[in-house]
Write an enzyme that holds these catalytic residues in place. Sequence first.
Site, PDB file in Angstrom:
ATOM      1  N   SER A  47     -46.616  69.900 -17.213  1.00 38.11           N
ATOM      2  CA  SER A  47     -45.581  70.026 -18.565  1.00 38.11           C
ATOM      3  C   SER A  47     -45.986  70.714 -20.013  1.00 38.11           C
ATOM      4  CB  SER A  47     -44.795  69.921 -18.400  1.00 38.11           C
ATOM      5  OG  SER A  47     -42.876  69.947 -19.291  1.00 38.11           O
ATOM      6  N   TYR A  88     -40.130  61.226 -19.787  1.00 34.13           N
ATOM      7  CA  TYR A  88     -40.698  62.507 -19.203  1.00 34.13           C
ATOM      8  C   TYR A  88     -41.844  63.263 -20.361  1.00 34.13           C
ATOM      9  CZ  TYR A  88     -40.837  67.435 -17.565  1.00 34.13           C
ATOM     10  OH  TYR A  88     -41.102  68.519 -17.213  1.00 34.13           O
TER      11      TYR A  88
END
Length: 254
Positions: free
Chosen positions: A147, A161
């Site tokens: 990401s 995350y």
Amino acid sequence: MNDLFSLKGRTALVTGGSRGIGRMIAAGFLAAGARVYISSRKADACDQAAAELSALGPCVSLPADVSTLEGAQSLAAAYAAREPQLDILVNNAGAAWGAPFEEFPEKGWDKVIDLNLKMPFFLTQVLGPQLRKAAELRPAKVINIASIDGISVSPQETYSYAASKAGLIHLTRRMALRLIQDNIVVSAIAPGAFASEMNRDARDHSAEVSARVPAGRIGTDDDMAGAAVYLASRAGDYVVGATLVVDGGVTHAR
């Protein structure tokens, strides 16, 4: 050029392939000629997605919970019972957790780190025999889905995350140096704003999110499929350990 980007005759396994980015990648692989297996935790959703994707080409549902080593081993065994080799593995299954710094719970670390960072390593490990079998003829591929939050800092308080995706980018480099010795090419994709269950802002507020993207829009299915097909095909054989950023320029603007 058609041969350069073709996946004809190749098999692929995409975790988290029933929706979102995983489904975009699975659809792209099917359009490029691959036989695709998709996995997700919810069996009904996985079966339904595979049935729908089968309109594009051969797609098989292999439901599994890859958040644990036992789940990864079960998925590997289910795949090995059907195919002797694996040309392309996409480690896409992931989770996110958001909470204020003062309230962020330990389970918000463990769940996210285990699925996003730990299991791509172990699923690749347990599928090693099938990947090495494919690599006898041509490079096998492992594509980790990271990401942009692992590259630049998001304003959202998604601590585990961000850490997991940054770790996955570096893990991709480390795995790549080892596995290229077995003719297995490891790379990664760092998506930006794509409409998905995980990125509900992009899905439900695309106009607002698009205003923050230098390209002026969120990513489309073809944007993701094109990046994945490039890395999975002969065109990406020399891309070893790299992370391809597909974000419309967001990381340069943060």
